[in-house]
Write an enzyme that holds these catalytic residues in place. Structure first.
Site, mmCIF file in Angstrom:
data_model
loop_
_atom_site.group_PDB
_atom_site.id
_atom_site.type_symbol
_atom_site.label_atom_id
_atom_site.label_comp_id
_atom_site.label_asym_id
_atom_site.label_seq_id
_atom_site.Cartn_x
_atom_site.Cartn_y
_atom_site.Cartn_z
ATOM 1 N N GLN A 88 55.175 41.588 27.188
ATOM 2 C CA GLN A 88 54.554 42.909 27.382
ATOM 3 C C GLN A 88 54.855 43.412 28.793
ATOM 4 O O GLN A 88 54.739 42.666 29.764
ATOM 5 C CB GLN A 88 53.038 42.863 27.179
ATOM 6 N N TYR A 181 46.953 52.605 31.698
ATOM 7 C CA TYR A 181 48.105 52.312 32.544
ATOM 8 C C TYR A 181 49.033 53.539 32.565
ATOM 9 O O TYR A 181 48.806 54.511 31.855
ATOM 10 C CB TYR A 181 48.823 51.043 32.068
ATOM 11 N N ARG A 229 52.948 49.852 22.411
ATOM 12 C CA ARG A 229 51.503 49.719 22.191
ATOM 13 C C ARG A 229 50.818 51.032 22.549
ATOM 14 O O ARG A 229 50.926 51.516 23.676
ATOM 15 C CB ARG A 229 50.935 48.574 23.046
ATOM 16 N N GLY A 327 43.634 38.237 18.818
ATOM 17 C CA GLY A 327 43.566 37.824 20.211
ATOM 18 C C GLY A 327 42.520 36.754 20.449
ATOM 19 O O GLY A 327 42.831 35.564 20.567
ATOM 20 N N ARG A 328 41.256 37.167 20.485
ATOM 21 C CA ARG A 328 40.196 36.217 20.808
ATOM 22 C C ARG A 328 40.117 35.097 19.781
ATOM 23 O O ARG A 328 39.756 33.964 20.113
ATOM 24 C CB ARG A 328 38.868 36.972 20.954
HETATM 25 C C1 LIG Z 1 41.299 37.811 27.987
HETATM 26 C C2 LIG Z 1 41.974 39.054 27.446
HETATM 27 C C3 LIG Z 1 43.025 39.622 28.166
HETATM 28 C C4 LIG Z 1 43.677 40.761 27.655
HETATM 29 N N1 LIG Z 1 44.786 41.251 28.318
HETATM 30 C C5 LIG Z 1 45.509 42.252 27.766
HETATM 31 C C6 LIG Z 1 46.760 42.631 28.329
HETATM 32 O O1 LIG Z 1 47.264 42.036 29.290
HETATM 33 N N2 LIG Z 1 47.414 43.667 27.752
HETATM 34 C C7 LIG Z 1 46.917 44.326 26.653
HETATM 35 O O2 LIG Z 1 47.564 45.258 26.169
HETATM 36 N N3 LIG Z 1 45.755 43.952 26.084
HETATM 37 C C8 LIG Z 1 45.059 42.924 26.590
HETATM 38 N N4 LIG Z 1 43.925 42.480 25.943
HETATM 39 C C9 LIG Z 1 43.524 43.100 24.655
HETATM 40 C C10 LIG Z 1 44.095 42.289 23.476
HETATM 41 O O3 LIG Z 1 45.506 42.414 23.413
HETATM 42 C C11 LIG Z 1 43.526 42.766 22.126
HETATM 43 O O4 LIG Z 1 43.966 44.069 21.871
HETATM 44 C C12 LIG Z 1 42.003 42.717 22.099
HETATM 45 O O5 LIG Z 1 41.553 41.432 22.505
HETATM 46 C C13 LIG Z 1 41.454 43.034 20.698
HETATM 47 O O6 LIG Z 1 41.926 42.106 19.754
HETATM 48 P P1 LIG Z 1 40.985 40.884 19.192
HETATM 49 O O7 LIG Z 1 39.767 41.533 18.600
HETATM 50 O O8 LIG Z 1 41.847 40.199 18.172
HETATM 51 O O9 LIG Z 1 40.632 39.998 20.358
HETATM 52 C C14 LIG Z 1 43.248 41.355 26.441
HETATM 53 C C15 LIG Z 1 42.178 40.766 25.750
HETATM 54 C C16 LIG Z 1 41.548 39.629 26.228
HETATM 55 C C17 LIG Z 1 40.435 39.002 25.440
#
Ligand SMILES: Cc1cc2nc3c(=O)[nH]c(=O)nc-3n(C[C@H](O)[C@H](O)[C@H](O)COP(=O)(O)O)c2cc1C
Length: 349
Positions: A88, A181, A229, A327-328
């Protein structure tokens, strides 16, 4: 690029790089998710102009050939574990804390006409407040409206960064057009008050993202898939991007060369509505937006936002979206995909 399945690890920044260089701990983190069966691993945000435009000095950099060995080691390790690697890429623009801490003006389409409501900070612990303050050295952002040479610089810097990602042997690059961003704020009508060719109409506001996509595509050809994205919707403040705008913008991104669209969401005040986006508490939070965007484009669409396995399975089966990012869930259990494939969902943490 083909993937073993339709489960994607979305970008989650780890903040463990040293001066922009990817280290073994970060590689181990991604390899665990690759070995656990996710078909595509997307790294956390990496800074195209590191240290300029970076959120942290612990964010990976893409601005120099010295970063290629770390990226190569990551790509090789993810491949050996059976998955594909997407890097990314972003410039954090007005939230580039490294610029703020170093007294550099942050670049923006135009200076914001609002300040955040910080009242939620009252819920933070003294330690959390200290850490947040330290990230910017306690300083406030000074804004610089990008001129045409800044715009040309950003486009060529992004293309150079993509070239390094390609030379490192990755499979894809994700261009960040969301989450406040630089490309995300250009797209937003409230953050972008410009009166030149990069502001005003949606076509003008999407122009910088499209020029970055096209320049990246031209530089890397078919070596890398180019993911984009975008927020399907922004929440919590007047002037947030609407679904209709996101649909139109996604069409433009496809025409500019995007090979896939990754639909996120963004709560515009990170101190207030972070659980609207990008970290939603609602199951399948952005799925309908992703499905609406899929109707409008011919490239694959990735849905994210609490895509529980049963929600993801049905959405893909119904052809609403093509991939589900988790993600999580994959932080909690890297082996989730393998456990589903083995028919043991009850073992998922
Ligand atoms: C610890 C953490 C760091 C994240 N860092 C980024 C990132 O660097 N870039 C980004 O586009 N989204 C980032 N996100 C968002 C995730 O890509 C994702 O869209 C978000 O967690 C929702 O998905 P989920 O419900 O499956 O966790 C981050 C999320 C978490 C939990």
């Amino acid at each position: 690029m083909s993937t073993a399945n339709r489960i994607v690890l979305p970008a989650m920044d780890m903040n463990v790089s040293e001066d922009g260089e990817i280290e073994q701990r970060e590689i181990d983190h991604y390899v665990a998710r690759a070995a656990g069966g996710a078909g595509l691993i997307i790294t956390g945000a990496c800074a195209v102009a590191f240290p300029h435009g970076a959120a942290s000095m612990k964010e990976p950099g893409l601005s120099d050939d010295k970063f290629i060995p770390g990226l190569t080691a990551l790509a090789d390790a993810v491949h050996a574990a059976g998955s594909k690697l997407c890097v990314q890429s972003t410039h954090h623009g007005k939230v580039a804390r490294v610029d703020i801490a170093n007294d550099r003006p942050v670049i923006a389409p135009s200076a914001p006409d609002y300040d955040y409501d910080y009242s939620a900070l009252a819920d933070s612990t003294p330690d959390e407040l200290g850490r947040m303050g330290a990230a910017t050295g306690g300083k406030k952002a000074v804004y610089r409206e990008m001129d045409h040479s800044d715009i040309a610089w950003l486009i060529s810097t992004w293309a150079d960064a993509a070239d390094r990602v390609a030379r490192a042997g990755a499979d894809a690059i994700e261009i960040h057009v969301a989450h406040g961003y630089i490309l995300g704020v250009f797209l937003n009508r409230r953050d972008n008050q410009r009166t030149d060719a990069y502001g005003g109409s949606l076509t003008n506001r999407a122009r910088l993202a499209c020029e970055v996509i096209a320049a990246v595509k031209e530089r890397v050809g078919d070596t890398l898939a180019v993911l984009v994205r975008v927020a399907g919707e922004e929440y919590g403040q007047d002037g947030g991007l609407t679904l209709e705008e996101a649909i139109e913008a996604s069409r433009m991104f496809e025409r500019a060369g995007a090979d896939a669209i990754h639909v996120t969401g963004w709560g515009r005040n990170p101190f207030d509505n972070f659980t609207d986006g990008p970290l939603p508490d609602t199951v399948g939070a952005y799925l309908d937006n992703a499905a609406a965007i899929k109707q409008a484009v011919s490239v694959p669409v990735i849905a994210v936002g609490r895509m529980l396995p049963e929600v993801a399975e049905k959405a893909i089966d119904d052809d609403k979206v093509d991939f589900a990012a988790m993600g999580r869930q994959l932080l909690a259990d890297p082996d989730l995909p393998n456990k589903l494939a083995a028919g043991t969902p009850e073992l998922v943490r």
